[in-house]
Design a protein around this motif. Structure first.
Motif, mmCIF file in Angstrom:
data_model
loop_
_atom_site.group_PDB
_atom_site.id
_atom_site.type_symbol
_atom_site.label_atom_id
_atom_site.label_comp_id
_atom_site.label_asym_id
_atom_site.label_seq_id
_atom_site.Cartn_x
_atom_site.Cartn_y
_atom_site.Cartn_z
ATOM 1 N N ALA A 107 0.345 -6.046 -12.059
ATOM 2 C CA ALA A 107 0.462 -7.954 -12.623
ATOM 3 C C ALA A 107 1.654 -8.082 -12.947
ATOM 4 O O ALA A 107 2.522 -6.959 -14.034
ATOM 5 N N MET A 108 2.607 -9.023 -12.208
ATOM 6 C CA MET A 108 3.299 -9.367 -12.409
ATOM 7 C C MET A 108 3.947 -10.832 -12.010
ATOM 8 O O MET A 108 3.299 -10.877 -10.746
ATOM 9 N N THR A 109 3.885 -11.448 -13.467
ATOM 10 C CA THR A 109 4.731 -12.957 -13.122
ATOM 11 C C THR A 109 5.195 -13.910 -13.606
ATOM 12 O O THR A 109 5.983 -12.852 -14.642
ATOM 13 N N PHE A 110 6.674 -14.094 -12.398
ATOM 14 C CA PHE A 110 7.439 -14.403 -12.958
ATOM 15 C C PHE A 110 7.810 -16.202 -13.626
ATOM 16 O O PHE A 110 7.279 -16.764 -12.321
ATOM 17 N N VAL A 111 7.845 -16.678 -14.645
ATOM 18 C CA VAL A 111 7.613 -17.926 -15.271
ATOM 19 C C VAL A 111 8.453 -18.644 -14.713
ATOM 20 O O VAL A 111 8.712 -19.968 -14.613
ATOM 21 N N GLN A 112 10.033 -18.533 -16.008
ATOM 22 C CA GLN A 112 11.325 -19.395 -15.958
ATOM 23 C C GLN A 112 12.362 -17.982 -15.265
ATOM 24 O O GLN A 112 11.675 -16.828 -15.676
ATOM 25 N N GLU B 87 4.951 -9.221 -22.064
ATOM 26 C CA GLU B 87 5.594 -10.007 -21.959
ATOM 27 C C GLU B 87 6.898 -10.750 -22.474
ATOM 28 O O GLU B 87 7.433 -9.565 -23.691
ATOM 29 N N ARG C 154 7.879 -18.386 -22.803
ATOM 30 C CA ARG C 154 8.156 -17.377 -22.445
ATOM 31 C C ARG C 154 8.294 -16.829 -20.159
ATOM 32 O O ARG C 154 8.205 -18.222 -20.153
ATOM 33 N N THR D 46 8.553 -13.457 -18.630
ATOM 34 C CA THR D 46 7.576 -13.054 -17.347
ATOM 35 C C THR D 46 6.584 -12.428 -18.330
ATOM 36 O O THR D 46 6.604 -12.382 -19.578
ATOM 37 N N HIS D 47 4.972 -12.325 -18.025
ATOM 38 C CA HIS D 47 4.334 -10.909 -18.503
ATOM 39 C C HIS D 47 3.878 -10.149 -16.888
ATOM 40 O O HIS D 47 3.560 -10.699 -15.758
ATOM 41 N N GLY D 48 3.790 -9.217 -17.757
ATOM 42 C CA GLY D 48 3.097 -7.993 -16.457
ATOM 43 C C GLY D 48 1.921 -7.330 -17.167
ATOM 44 O O GLY D 48 2.233 -7.609 -18.086
#
Length: 128
Positions: A57-62, A89, A102, A104-106
């Motif tokens: 899982a990988m999410t780019f938030v900002q 994180e 925050r 990114t998180h993965g």
């Protein structure tokens, strides 16, 4: 991730050479920093060498900007027979702002390996 702030695994400041065509920090740079942080935490838990086998899982938030102080935090979330799953994180402190963001998180999965690069059991009697 726990809400209590602890020491980051990696802390760095991206440079202009790390920018993408939009002027933000290239996503691959962020992934590599997270992989370094996750690998360090996994190796500590495995008591030896590890290799990245998946980013589940990988999410780019900002976006991350040149000059941001980038801190990467991680937790061991699962230990299998040969694998270790790490939640990561990435938080930035912008140069002219007091707020941590925050960005990114993965979830990264590592496998413990021996000197020949073959999977080996993760010690199970070690506190995480």
């Amino acid at each position: 991730m726990s809400e209590s702030r602890r020491d980051p695994i990696v802390r760095t400041v991206p440079q202009p050479a790390d920018m993408n065509g939009n002027g933000d920090i290239f996503g691959g740079w962020v992934l590599s920093q997270m992989d370094i942080a996750g690998g360090a935490l996994a190796a500590r838990r495995a008591k030896g060498r590890v290799a990245t086998v998946a980013i589940t899982a990988m999410t780019f938030v900002q976006p991350i900007k040149v000059g941001d102080m980038v801190s990467i935090y991680g937790d061991v979330v699962k230990v299998g027979r040969t694998s270790i799953t790490i939640a990561l994180e990435t938080v930035v402190h912008r140069r002219h702002d007091e707020t941590d963001l925050r960005v990114t998180h993965g979830t990264f999965v590592f496998v413990a390996i021996d000197d020949e690069g073959k999977p080996r059991p993760v010690p199970q009697d070690v506190a995480a």
